[in-house]
Design an enzyme around this catalytic site. Structure first.
Site, mmCIF file in Angstrom:
data_model
loop_
_atom_site.group_PDB
_atom_site.id
_atom_site.type_symbol
_atom_site.label_atom_id
_atom_site.label_comp_id
_atom_site.label_asym_id
_atom_site.label_seq_id
_atom_site.Cartn_x
_atom_site.Cartn_y
_atom_site.Cartn_z
ATOM 1 C CG ASP A 1 -17.947 -6.966 12.275
ATOM 2 O OD1 ASP A 1 -17.318 -8.076 12.505
ATOM 3 O OD2 ASP A 1 -18.894 -6.705 13.182
ATOM 4 C CG ASP A 2 -18.781 -4.811 7.600
ATOM 5 O OD1 ASP A 2 -19.284 -5.681 7.157
ATOM 6 O OD2 ASP A 2 -19.423 -3.844 8.441
ATOM 7 C CB CYS B 1 -20.862 -9.159 12.407
ATOM 8 S SG CYS B 1 -22.752 -8.911 12.106
ATOM 9 C CE LYS C 1 -20.626 -6.190 15.472
ATOM 10 N NZ LYS C 1 -20.629 -6.171 14.194
ATOM 11 C CG HIS D 1 -23.256 -8.447 16.516
ATOM 12 N ND1 HIS D 1 -23.214 -8.010 15.245
ATOM 13 C CD2 HIS D 1 -24.709 -8.603 16.751
ATOM 14 C CE1 HIS D 1 -24.391 -7.792 14.725
ATOM 15 N NE2 HIS D 1 -25.236 -8.060 15.722
#
Length: 190
Positions: free
Chosen positions: A32-33, A72, A132, A134
């Site tokens: 992410d990011d 995300c 992760k 999510h």
């Protein structure tokens, strides 16, 4: 295309083929990011990414692609299902059940959604997800959330999506591992 390495770091799918020695190993890294241009192998002058660069030198580098969403949870849903994330009800990042309900957002990816994990397992691969997740539950999964209509205090465990092994976190909340113990544990995963 049978060989794939997508450097985009915590989602890892498919590892060792169970039945066919000639099949390549496939590792999918999802961060992410972070943009594709943030890796040295893709031209970044500002970051050194020797491990990603080494993986890219031995695999397939993607240079033209799209993501399902700029955030995300929906981008992960699109990647996993191959569909627009709204088809699975993942319209934004997953949070707590009340917030998800207020934003017309599912509490988890439906188990009935198409899945590249099932495609890999059907092809004889062992599968795993590490890091992760999510895509299931929310910040209040494993805790009492009341009886408000539409809330969901239990989401499918990651292995129910077809993974052979999993060591995951809902959204990177420290040591809250959601596949180690049944839901109902505390924030330490115990």
């Amino acid at each position: 295309m049978r060989s794939a390495l997508c450097a985009s770091a915590l989602l890892s799918i498919g590892a060792c083929p169970l039945a066919f020695a000639q099949q390549p190993n496939i590792v999918l890294v999802n961060i992410d990011d972070l943009g594709w241009g943030d890796f040295h192998v893709y031209g970044s002058a500002y970051s050194q990414t020797p491990n990603i660069d080494a993986l890219a030198s031995q695999g397939t580098r993607f240079t033209q692609f799209y993501t399902a969403a700029p955030i995300c949870s929906p981008s992960r849903a699109g990647l996993m299902t191959g569909q627009y994330s709204a088809r699975s009800g993942i319209n934004s990042f997953l949070e707590g059940t009340a917030s998800n309900l207020a934003r017309d957002n599912a509490n988890s990816l439906p188990l009935s959604s198409p899945s590249m994990v099932h495609a890999f397992r059907d092809a004889g691969y062992a599968t795993g997800h590490f890091g992760k997740w999510h895509l299931g539950g929310g910040r209040d999964v494993g805790y009492a959330v009341g009886t408000t209509a539409g809330t969901n205090d239990v989401a499918p465990r990651v292995v129910e999506y077809g993974y052979d092994q999993a060591w995951t976190q809902m959204e990177g909340l420290g040591n809250r591992i959601i596949n180690v113990t049944p839901y109902g544990g505390n924030a330490n995963g115990t």
